[in-house]
Motif scaffolding. Structure first.
Motif, PDB file in Angstrom:
ATOM      1  N   ASN A 167       6.725  16.806 -23.443  1.00 37.55           N
ATOM      2  CA  ASN A 167       8.123  16.934 -23.895  1.00 37.55           C
ATOM      3  C   ASN A 167       8.392  16.141 -25.166  1.00 37.55           C
ATOM      4  N   GLY A 168       7.369  15.535 -25.756  1.00 42.40           N
ATOM      5  CA  GLY A 168       7.494  14.866 -27.038  1.00 42.40           C
ATOM      6  C   GLY A 168       8.338  13.611 -27.032  1.00 42.40           C
ATOM      7  N   ASP A 169       8.494  12.954 -25.865  1.00 41.65           N
ATOM      8  CA  ASP A 169       9.344  11.761 -25.812  1.00 41.65           C
ATOM      9  C   ASP A 169       8.555  10.467 -25.934  1.00 41.65           C
ATOM     10  N   GLY A 170       7.239  10.563 -26.177  1.00 38.67           N
ATOM     11  CA  GLY A 170       6.428   9.368 -26.317  1.00 38.67           C
ATOM     12  C   GLY A 170       5.851   8.852 -25.018  1.00 38.67           C
ATOM     13  N   GLN A 171       6.248   9.434 -23.894  1.00 40.94           N
ATOM     14  CA  GLN A 171       5.697   9.055 -22.591  1.00 40.94           C
ATOM     15  C   GLN A 171       4.631  10.063 -22.170  1.00 40.94           C
ATOM     16  N   GLN A 172       3.626   9.585 -21.465  1.00 37.99           N
ATOM     17  CA  GLN A 172       2.564  10.463 -21.000  1.00 37.99           C
ATOM     18  C   GLN A 172       2.962  11.165 -19.706  1.00 37.99           C
ATOM     19  N   ASP A 173       2.630  12.441 -19.624  1.00 37.15           N
ATOM     20  CA  ASP A 173       2.975  13.290 -18.490  1.00 37.15           C
ATOM     21  C   ASP A 173       1.700  13.823 -17.842  1.00 37.15           C
ATOM     22  N   LEU A 174       1.859  14.435 -16.680  1.00 38.08           N
ATOM     23  CA  LEU A 174       0.738  14.985 -15.936  1.00 38.08           C
ATOM     24  C   LEU A 174       1.073  16.415 -15.533  1.00 38.08           C
ATOM     25  N   PHE A 175       0.221  17.351 -15.955  1.00 38.39           N
ATOM     26  CA  PHE A 175       0.373  18.761 -15.597  1.00 38.39           C
ATOM     27  C   PHE A 175      -0.641  19.081 -14.516  1.00 38.39           C
ATOM     28  N   VAL A 176      -0.194  19.695 -13.413  1.00 34.77           N
ATOM     29  CA  VAL A 176      -1.096  19.991 -12.306  1.00 34.77           C
ATOM     30  C   VAL A 176      -0.914  21.428 -11.845  1.00 34.77           C
ATOM     31  N   THR A 177      -1.987  22.020 -11.347  1.00 35.11           N
ATOM     32  CA  THR A 177      -1.907  23.316 -10.686  1.00 35.11           C
ATOM     33  C   THR A 177      -2.254  23.118  -9.219  1.00 35.11           C
ATOM     34  N   GLU A 178      -1.708  23.997  -8.378  1.00 33.64           N
ATOM     35  CA  GLU A 178      -1.889  23.877  -6.934  1.00 33.64           C
ATOM     36  C   GLU A 178      -2.310  25.230  -6.378  1.00 33.64           C
ATOM     37  N   TYR A 179      -3.347  25.230  -5.589  1.00 33.73           N
ATOM     38  CA  TYR A 179      -3.929  26.457  -5.067  1.00 33.73           C
ATOM     39  C   TYR A 179      -2.992  27.127  -4.064  1.00 33.73           C
ATOM     40  N   MET A 180      -2.791  28.440  -4.257  1.00 27.65           N
ATOM     41  CA  MET A 180      -2.033  29.286  -3.326  1.00 27.65           C
ATOM     42  C   MET A 180      -0.574  28.840  -3.158  1.00 27.65           C
ATOM     43  N   LYS A 181       0.005  28.249  -4.199  1.00 28.22           N
ATOM     44  CA  LYS A 181       1.429  27.948  -4.175  1.00 28.22           C
ATOM     45  C   LYS A 181       2.140  28.996  -5.021  1.00 28.22           C
ATOM     46  N   ASP A 182       3.341  29.409  -4.602  1.00 27.77           N
ATOM     47  CA  ASP A 182       4.027  30.503  -5.284  1.00 27.77           C
ATOM     48  C   ASP A 182       4.166  30.245  -6.781  1.00 27.77           C
ATOM     49  N   GLU A 183       4.676  29.069  -7.138  1.00 31.07           N
ATOM     50  CA  GLU A 183       4.868  28.796  -8.563  1.00 31.07           C
ATOM     51  C   GLU A 183       3.627  28.167  -9.177  1.00 31.07           C
ATOM     52  N   GLU A 184       2.753  27.592  -8.400  1.00 29.89           N
ATOM     53  CA  GLU A 184       1.389  27.205  -8.708  1.00 29.89           C
ATOM     54  C   GLU A 184       1.232  26.004  -9.631  1.00 29.89           C
ATOM     55  N   ALA A 185       2.201  25.642 -10.442  1.00 29.40           N
ATOM     56  CA  ALA A 185       2.022  24.528 -11.368  1.00 29.40           C
ATOM     57  C   ALA A 185       3.266  23.648 -11.406  1.00 29.40           C
ATOM     58  N   THR A 186       3.043  22.372 -11.716  1.00 31.42           N
ATOM     59  CA  THR A 186       4.137  21.411 -11.818  1.00 31.42           C
ATOM     60  C   THR A 186       3.881  20.490 -12.991  1.00 31.42           C
ATOM     61  N   LEU A 187       4.913  20.249 -13.785  1.00 33.65           N
ATOM     62  CA  LEU A 187       4.858  19.229 -14.826  1.00 33.65           C
ATOM     63  C   LEU A 187       5.523  17.977 -14.279  1.00 33.65           C
ATOM     64  N   LEU A 188       4.753  16.902 -14.162  1.00 33.09           N
ATOM     65  CA  LEU A 188       5.248  15.611 -13.707  1.00 33.09           C
ATOM     66  C   LEU A 188       5.463  14.747 -14.943  1.00 33.09           C
ATOM     67  N   GLN A 189       6.721  14.515 -15.283  1.00 37.81           N
ATOM     68  CA  GLN A 189       7.045  13.823 -16.532  1.00 37.81           C
ATOM     69  C   GLN A 189       7.100  12.315 -16.315  1.00 37.81           C
ATOM     70  N   GLY A 190       6.485  11.577 -17.242  1.00 36.05           N
ATOM     71  CA  GLY A 190       6.473  10.127 -17.176  1.00 36.05           C
ATOM     72  C   GLY A 190       7.726   9.512 -17.787  1.00 36.05           C
ATOM     73  N   PRO A 191       7.902   8.205 -17.547  1.00 37.10           N
ATOM     74  CA  PRO A 191       6.967   7.314 -16.861  1.00 37.10           C
ATOM     75  C   PRO A 191       7.074   7.409 -15.347  1.00 37.10           C
ATOM     76  N   PHE A 192       5.943   7.153 -14.683  1.00 39.77           N
ATOM     77  CA  PHE A 192       5.886   7.108 -13.230  1.00 39.77           C
ATOM     78  C   PHE A 192       6.220   5.692 -12.747  1.00 39.77           C
ATOM     79  N   THR A 193       6.763   5.605 -11.550  1.00 42.76           N
ATOM     80  CA  THR A 193       6.907   4.303 -10.913  1.00 42.76           C
ATOM     81  C   THR A 193       5.552   3.897 -10.339  1.00 42.76           C
ATOM     82  N   ARG A 194       5.409   2.632  -9.985  1.00 40.80           N
ATOM     83  CA  ARG A 194       4.172   2.174  -9.388  1.00 40.80           C
ATOM     84  C   ARG A 194       3.982   2.717  -7.971  1.00 40.80           C
TER      85      ARG A 194
END
Length: 481
Positions: A167-194
């Protein structure tokens, strides 16, 4: 590889289950990247788990035995490159993973500063029955810094994963795909909590019918300062067209651009114009399984301000300037990694050829470096080497699969990418890893070091040590017999 006298340390050292290492802390740094966008998202993020300014190497050993079920080994960078005396060995059973079914550990790894503290963290996949999960190992500076089993959190379900600033905000994100899920992918935007919670989640539909994601790679294709994602897809054994998701302030957006049939893929800037280019191994006859029948073809699709352009290039071992011969079963391009080896401002491409026969030694393996230029990737000046090349530690043996995984990172912080190279079939699938320095003329293959699990005090028995590295790109169907 029978002899590892160059750069190896004595085997049998104590296993460090908590990941404590003797390292000197330093300020984490990042290097600016030339290109159309020069904002925060255009900065290169170091894969530096202890914050000392040198990039580090995380090494997966995913199987070991039924009890240990795999581990991650980390060797830290220094002014002299990888330093085998500063390392962490983190077995799965030492990591606190509540409600996560323990299975094959570290089959995939992805590195990024997920919590935004200036030190790189590592996302580790844990394969379970019917569900794959990710666990974060948090990086840290100071005494006892680096990655540790004592600093961890469960993240999210994930079959495939890639990191970037989508998203260009300077924080690192994580993109994941999931097997046999209807929408199949999720963008997890940072920062993450511990505790492993992202700042925001975005569900994404990347399907086209009943196909599934078999590979993901991230990079800034259009030079706008936000990373994009390319997803390779298949339907059972048949390849399907890929999909491009473009990054922006609202996250990722699926485009209607139909990408090439691809297996492993990586993104680098091979002509230095500031736009990411897609390098990939072409799917032979549209069938994604059965890699040992493929000679291997690597193609490049060049990026531009509107995304991928129509400009392409094709490379095989029959391409002028590329050493070797185009032979069935070589699997040229089984793994790929982009990085600037010679420091000229243009990325080069390391190409694994794990099926290469050395003399009569089947699947001994080799590696090829294709160099970037103002005109893009070229066969001119390409390097090729194996364990039988002069100065390379070890001896080529059948089934080693040297070149089975590759990653270009700057371990000595000299502005030139160094190559981590593995032979996961070494010593009856115990595995081994090499590191070769980048120089102004290419890879210093006669200046490399090699090491095996015992050199780090880690379990060896059929560990597949070097199965993958942090952020490495391999054939999604694997190269195991």
């Amino acid at each position: 590889m029978r002899n590892r006298t160059k750069g190896a340390v004595a085997a049998g050292l104590a296993l460090t289950v908590a990941g404590a290492v003797a390292v000197t802390a330093g300020a984490a740094t990042s290097d600016g990247t030339d290109g159309p966008s020069r904002g925060k998202a255009a900065e290169k993020v170091k894969e530096d788990f202890n914050g000392d300014g040198y990039e580090d190497l995380a090494i997966a050993a995913p199987q070991v035995d039924d009890d240990a079920k795999g581990y991650v080994a980390v060797v830290y960078g220094s002014a002299k490159g990888l330093n085998l005396s500063t390392r962490s060995v983190i077995p799965m059973d030492a990591v606190d993973m509540p409600e996560v079914e323990k299975g094959r550990f570290a089959d995939k790894l992805a590195a990024a500063d997920l919590d935004g503290d200036g030190v790189t963290d590592l996302a580790v996949q844990v394969q379970g029955a019917g569900k794959d999960r990710m666990v974060a190992l948090w990086g840290a500076k100071g005494e006892g810094g680096g990655l540790s089993a004592s600093r961890s959190a469960v993240l999210h379900d994930a079959e495939r994963m890639a990191t970037g600033d989508f998203n260009g905000d300077g924080q690192q994100d994580l993109f994941v795909t999931e097997y046999m899920k209807d929408e199949e992918a999720t963008l997890l935007q940072g920062p993450f909590t511990r505790e492993g919670k992202p700042a925001k989640e975005q569900a994404l539909d990347i399907r086209a019918g009943d196909d599934d994601a078999v590979g993901v790679t991230a990079g800034d294709i259009n030079g706008d300062g936000a990373d994009d994602v390319y997803v390779s897809r298949s339907m059972e054994e048949s390849s399907r067209v890929g999909v491009l998701l473009t990054g922006g302030k609202d996250g990722l957006t699926k485009t209607d651009w139909e990408g090439p049939l691809s297996l492993p893929a990586t993104i680098g800037d091979f002509d230095g114009d500031g736009y990411g280019d897609l390098a990939y191994r072409e799917v032979p006859d549209g069938i994604v399984e059965g890699p040992w029948t493929d000679s291997g073809t690597v193609k490049v699709r060049y990026g531009g301000k509107d995304g991928f352009s129509d400009r392409t290039a094709t490379f095989t071992q029959a391409t002028p300037g590329v050493p070797g011969a185009n032979e069935e079963g070589d699997v040229f391009g089984a793994t790929l990694s982009a990085g600037d080896v010679d420091g000229d401002g243009r990325d080069d491409l390391a190409v694994g050829v794990p099926g290469e026969a050395i003399g009569t030694l089947k699947h001994a393996g080799s590696t090829v470096l294709l160099k970037g230029s103002a005109d893009g990737l070229t066969g001119t000046g390409a390097q090729a080497f194996s364990q039988d090349s002069p100065g390379v530690p070890g001896v080529a043996e059948a089934g080693d699969k040297f070149g089975g995984n590759l990653r270009l990172l700057d371990f000595d912080n000299d502005g030139k990418a160094d190559l981590a190279d593995s032979a996961p079939g070494e010593n009856e699938s115990n595995g081994a890893v090499w590191a070769f320095p980048g120089t102004s003329s290419g890879l210093g293959v006669d200046k490399g070091i090699s090491f095996a699990p015992g050199d780090l005090g880690a379990p060896a028995d059929q560990a597949l040590f070097g199965h993958n590295f942090n952020g490495s790109v391999e054939d999604p169907w694997g190269l195991e017999d």
